[in-house]
Scaffold this active site. Structure first.
Site, short mmCIF file in Angstrom:
data_model
loop_
_atom_site.label_atom_id
_atom_site.label_comp_id
_atom_site.label_asym_id
_atom_site.label_seq_id
_atom_site.Cartn_x
_atom_site.Cartn_y
_atom_site.Cartn_z
NE ARG A 175 -0.20 2.42 -5.49
CZ ARG A 175 -0.36 1.54 -4.38
NH1 ARG A 175 0.64 1.63 -2.75
NH2 ARG A 175 -1.39 1.85 -3.52
NE ARG A 179 1.32 6.06 -19.65
CZ ARG A 179 0.37 5.65 -18.90
NH1 ARG A 179 -0.54 6.17 -18.76
NH2 ARG A 179 0.07 4.43 -18.54
NE ARG A 252 -7.06 5.55 6.43
CZ ARG A 252 -8.31 5.78 7.34
NH1 ARG A 252 -8.78 5.54 8.15
NH2 ARG A 252 -9.18 6.20 6.43
NE ARG A 283 -11.19 2.35 -4.81
CZ ARG A 283 -9.41 2.12 -5.21
NH1 ARG A 283 -8.93 2.89 -6.42
NH2 ARG A 283 -8.59 0.99 -5.12
CD GLU A 303 -12.07 1.36 -2.38
OE1 GLU A 303 -12.22 0.52 -3.79
OE2 GLU A 303 -10.96 1.16 -1.73
CE1 TYR A 351 -2.17 -1.94 -1.83
CE2 TYR A 351 -0.71 -2.17 -3.67
CZ TYR A 351 -1.44 -2.08 -3.73
OH TYR A 351 -3.00 -2.17 -4.18
CG ASP A 353 0.52 -3.77 -7.20
OD1 ASP A 353 -0.97 -3.80 -6.92
OD2 ASP A 353 1.36 -2.53 -7.82
P1 FAD Z 1 -4.38 -11.82 1.39
O1 FAD Z 1 -5.87 -11.68 0.62
O2 FAD Z 1 -5.01 -11.30 2.35
O3 FAD Z 1 -4.91 -13.46 2.50
C1 FAD Z 1 -4.48 -13.88 3.38
C2 FAD Z 1 -5.45 -15.15 3.94
O4 FAD Z 1 -5.12 -15.03 5.22
C3 FAD Z 1 -7.02 -13.77 4.33
O5 FAD Z 1 -8.07 -14.97 3.79
C4 FAD Z 1 -7.10 -14.60 5.85
O6 FAD Z 1 -8.79 -14.68 5.75
C5 FAD Z 1 -6.40 -15.57 5.91
N1 FAD Z 1 -5.57 -15.43 7.57
C6 FAD Z 1 -5.57 -14.56 8.26
N2 FAD Z 1 -5.32 -14.99 9.82
C7 FAD Z 1 -5.30 -16.80 9.19
C8 FAD Z 1 -5.79 -17.47 10.81
N3 FAD Z 1 -5.71 -16.67 11.45
N4 FAD Z 1 -6.01 -18.57 10.28
C9 FAD Z 1 -6.07 -18.35 8.90
N5 FAD Z 1 -6.63 -17.83 8.06
C10 FAD Z 1 -5.58 -17.08 8.53
N6 FAD Z 1 -2.76 -5.98 -6.32
C11 FAD Z 1 -3.54 -5.71 -7.52
O7 FAD Z 1 -1.60 -6.14 -8.34
N7 FAD Z 1 -4.00 -4.92 -8.43
C12 FAD Z 1 -5.04 -4.17 -8.28
O8 FAD Z 1 -5.62 -3.57 -8.61
C13 FAD Z 1 -4.85 -3.95 -6.80
N8 FAD Z 1 -6.14 -4.17 -5.88
C14 FAD Z 1 -6.27 -3.51 -4.35
C15 FAD Z 1 -6.88 -2.86 -3.79
C16 FAD Z 1 -7.09 -3.08 -2.72
C17 FAD Z 1 -8.12 -1.95 -1.63
C18 FAD Z 1 -6.08 -4.18 -1.59
C19 FAD Z 1 -6.42 -3.63 -0.14
C20 FAD Z 1 -5.48 -4.41 -2.05
C21 FAD Z 1 -5.29 -4.54 -3.97
N9 FAD Z 1 -4.20 -5.73 -4.15
C22 FAD Z 1 -3.99 -5.12 -5.77
C23 FAD Z 1 -3.40 -6.40 -3.86
C24 FAD Z 1 -3.52 -7.45 -3.35
O9 FAD Z 1 -5.56 -7.61 -2.67
C25 FAD Z 1 -2.84 -8.64 -2.88
O10 FAD Z 1 -2.07 -8.48 -3.21
C26 FAD Z 1 -3.22 -9.66 -2.25
O11 FAD Z 1 -5.16 -9.82 -1.75
C27 FAD Z 1 -2.67 -10.35 -1.04
O12 FAD Z 1 -2.65 -11.65 -1.07
P2 FAD Z 1 -2.10 -12.09 -0.10
O13 FAD Z 1 -2.36 -13.84 -0.01
O14 FAD Z 1 -0.56 -11.80 0.43
O15 FAD Z 1 -2.93 -11.67 0.80
N1 UDP Z 2 -4.31 9.38 -5.12
C1 UDP Z 2 -5.17 10.72 -5.59
N2 UDP Z 2 -6.13 11.02 -6.39
C2 UDP Z 2 -6.91 10.21 -7.18
C3 UDP Z 2 -6.10 8.35 -6.91
C4 UDP Z 2 -5.25 7.49 -6.39
O1 UDP Z 2 -4.48 11.11 -5.33
O2 UDP Z 2 -7.59 9.88 -8.22
C5 UDP Z 2 -3.36 9.10 -4.67
C6 UDP Z 2 -4.50 8.58 -3.24
O3 UDP Z 2 -3.07 9.07 -2.39
C7 UDP Z 2 -3.69 7.14 -3.43
C8 UDP Z 2 -2.44 6.92 -4.52
O4 UDP Z 2 -2.25 7.89 -5.31
O5 UDP Z 2 -3.47 6.68 -2.09
C9 UDP Z 2 -2.40 5.52 -5.01
O6 UDP Z 2 -3.60 4.95 -5.89
P1 UDP Z 2 -3.78 3.78 -6.63
O7 UDP Z 2 -5.44 4.52 -7.00
O8 UDP Z 2 -2.67 3.33 -7.07
O9 UDP Z 2 -4.02 3.00 -5.13
P2 UDP Z 2 -5.24 1.80 -4.22
O10 UDP Z 2 -6.14 2.75 -3.63
O11 UDP Z 2 -5.95 1.67 -5.75
O12 UDP Z 2 -4.79 1.04 -3.91
#
Ligand code: FAD
Ligand code: UDP
Length: 370
Positions: A175, A179, A252, A283, A303, A351, A353
Site C-alpha cells: 500500500r 512514484r 499488534r 515514528r 509511537e 485493517y 482505512d
Molecule cells: P474502532 O475505532 O476501534 O471502534 C470500535 C469501538 O467499539 C471502540 O470505541 C471500542 O471501545 C468499542 N467497543 C468495543 N467493544 C465494546 C463492547 N464490548 N462494548 C461497548 N463498546 C465496545 N485510517 C485512515 O484512513 N487514515 C489514517 O491515517 C489511519 N491511521 C491509523 C493509524 C493507526 C495506528 C491505526 C491502528 C489505524 C489507522 N487508521 C487510519 C484506521 C482507522 O483507525 C480505522 O479505519 C477506524 O478507527 C475503524 O473504526 P471502527 O469503528 O471499525 O473501530
Molecule cells: N513501512 C516501511 N518504512 C516506512 C513506512 C512504512 O517499511 O518508513 C512499511 C512497514 O512495513 C509498514 C507498512 O510499510 O507496516 C505500511 O506502512 P503505512 O505507513 O502505510 O502504515 P501505518 O503504520 O501508518 O498504518
C-alpha cells in the site's frame, strides 16, 4: 413485546457512528453504547493546549470515494493537509513515499526517472529476485531494490511487526506508493485532509440527536442490552463476543509516549519515521502540524510497537493464514445469528482505512434496512 430501540449499536467508532447516523436518518430509533469514556473509537482526538492530539495514532483522512467524501463533509470542514512524512535513518533524512526526491538523495548520480529505474533494476538483479514474491522482503526488493529496502524498510518493518521481513506477507508493503515524479504526497487519493475542529467534533456531529451511553461494556451487560433493541450492530472484537471459543485472534499493539514541549516546533513536520532499529519507536507525530496552528508550544507522540495480549489496546490485525482461518470460523457463527451484525475493523478482523470503514458501514446499512 415492543422494544425501546430498533437498533443497538455497540461501539461509537467510525463504523458504529456511521451506522447510527444512517439508520437514524432512515427513521429508526437507535442507541449507541460505548465502553470507553469517550466517543470516536480510534479516531478520537483530544484538545490539549489548543492542539488536536490524535490519541490513538495519527489519522489522515484520504479517499477517492465520492459518496464517503460527501458524507464526512456533512459533519466536518476539512483542511488541505497533505501527508508528506520524512524518514530518519541514522540522522540521514529522506522523503517518503519512495519518489524522485528519495532517489536523488540516495543515489547522487540520479537525474531522471531512467537513472532511478536503472539503479533499482541493477539491485534486483544482484539480489536475484524471483517473479512471484513470497514474502515482504522479496516484494520490497522487487519494488525498490536493496538500498531502499535496507535503509527505509527492513528495520522499520521488523520493529513494527516483531518478525523478520522474510516471515511477513508481501501485501503489507504494497500500500506504499512508488512514484518516479518529485511528489511527496503519501497517498494517491483524490481527496485528503484533517477535520479542522478535530475528529471528535466530527463524530459528535454525526451522533447529534442520537442516544449515546458511555462507559458501558456490552459484554458485561449482555442480558440487559440484548433485550433493549430489535437489532444489534456489534463493532467490538468478534472472538471476544464468542468468549474466544475457537481461539484468540492476534493483533499488534502500540504504546504512545506523549510529551508537551515548551518550544514552537520539534520537527517541523507532522510525521517523521525512524527507520533504524537503534531507535525503539517507529515514528514521532507532532500533532499541531495536522492543522495550521501557530501555538507557541507543541505536543509530540513517540509511537512504540508492542506485542499484544488480552487487556492491551488492539491496533493492527495480523491477517496471516492462521488468523484469517480462525476469523472464518467466527464468521460462520456470525452468519447464523438473527438480527445481530458484526462490523468495523474489530468485528470484521481487518485493517480498514477510515474511508473503507465508512464504505463498509454504508454497505451493511443498505443490506439490513432494505
Ligand atoms: P474502532 O475505532 O476501534 O471502534 C470500535 C469501538 O467499539 C471502540 O470505541 C471500542 O471501545 C468499542 N467497543 C468495543 N467493544 C465494546 C463492547 N464490548 N462494548 C461497548 N463498546 C465496545 N485510517 C485512515 O484512513 N487514515 C489514517 O491515517 C489511519 N491511521 C491509523 C493509524 C493507526 C495506528 C491505526 C491502528 C489505524 C489507522 N487508521 C487510519 C484506521 C482507522 O483507525 C480505522 O479505519 C477506524 O478507527 C475503524 O473504526 P471502527 O469503528 O471499525 O473501530
Ligand atoms: N513501512 C516501511 N518504512 C516506512 C513506512 C512504512 O517499511 O518508513 C512499511 C512497514 O512495513 C509498514 C507498512 O510499510 O507496516 C505500511 O506502512 P503505512 O505507513 O502505510 O502504515 P501505518 O503504520 O501508518 O498504518
Amino acid at each position: 413485546m415492543n422494544k425501546k430501540y430498533d437498533y443497538l449499536i455497540v461501539g461509537s467508532g467510525l463504523f458504529g457512528s456511521t451506522c447510527a447516523r444512517l439508520l437514524t436518518d432512515k427513521g429508526y430509533k437507535v442507541l449507541v453504547i460505548e465502553k470507553r469514556n469517550h466517543i470516536g473509537g480510534n479516531v478520537y482526538t483530544e484538545k490539549i493546549d489548543d492542539i488536536d492530539v490524535h490519541v490513538y495514532g495519527s489519522h489522515i483522512f484520504h479517499t477517492s470515494n465520492e459518496e464517503v467524501w460527501s458524507f464526512v463533509n456533512r459533519f466536518a470542514k476539512f483542511n488541505n493537509f497533505i501527508n508528506s512524512p520524512l524518514a530518519n535513518y541514522h540522522g540521514e533524512i529522506y522523503n517518503l513515499p519512495f519518489n524522485m526526491n528519495t532517489f536523488v538523495r540516495l543515489w547522487p548520480d540520479v537525474k531522471s526517472e531512467e537513472d532511478a529505474k536503472r539503479h533499482i533494476e541493477q539491485e534486483k538483479l544482484e539480489y536475484g529476485i524471483k517473479e512471484n514474491p513470497k514474502n515482504l522482503e522479496e516484494q520490497a526488493v522487487m519494488l525498490v531494490g536493496t538500498t531502499i529496502f535496507k535503509k527505509l524498510i527492513k528495520e522499520y518493518t521488523e520493529k513494527q511487526w516483531n518478525k523478520k521481513c522474510t516471515e511477513l506477507p508481501p501485501f503489507i508493503i504494497k500500500r506504499l506508493p512508488l512514484r518516479f515524479t518529485f511528489d511527496n504526497n503519501y497517498f494517491n487519493d483524490i481527496y485528503q485532509g484533517i477535520p479542522i475542529d478535530g475528529y471528535t467534533r466530527m463524530i459528535s456531529n454525526m451522533l447529534e440527536g442520537i442516544d449515546v451511553s458511555l462507559g458501558v461494556d456490552f459484554l458485561k451487560n449482555r442480558d440487559l442490552y440484548s433485550s433493549i433493541a430489535d437489532h444489534i450492530i456489534y463493532t467490538g472484537p468478534i472472538d471476544e463476543f464468542y468468549d474466544y471459543k475457537y481461539g484468540i485472534l492476534e493483533y499488534r499493539s502500540l504504546v504512545f509516549k506523549t510529551k508537551s514541549l515548551d518550544i514552537k516546533s520539534f520537527q517541523n513536520n507532522a510525521v517523521v519515521n525512524y527507520t533504524s532499529h537503534e531507535v525503539p519507536y517507529t515514528r514521532i507525530i507532532e500533532h499541531k502540524f495536522f492543522n495550521d496552528k501557530n501555538q507557541n508550544t507543541t505536543i509530540i507522540s513517540e509511537e512504540y510497537p508492542d506485542d499484544w495480549s488480552i487487556g492491551k489496546e488492539r491496533f493492527y490485525t495480523v491477517n496471516d493464514e492462521k488468523n484469517n482461518s480462525l476469523y472464518k470460523q467466527y464468521l460462520e457463527l456470525a452468519k447464523k445469528e438473527n438480527n445481530l451484525f458484526f462490523g468495523g475493523r474489530l468485528g470484521m478482523y481487518n485493517y480498514f482505512d477510515m474511508d473503507d470503514t465508512i464504505a463498509a458501514a454504508f454497505e451493511l446499512v443498505k443490506n439490513i434496512s432494505r
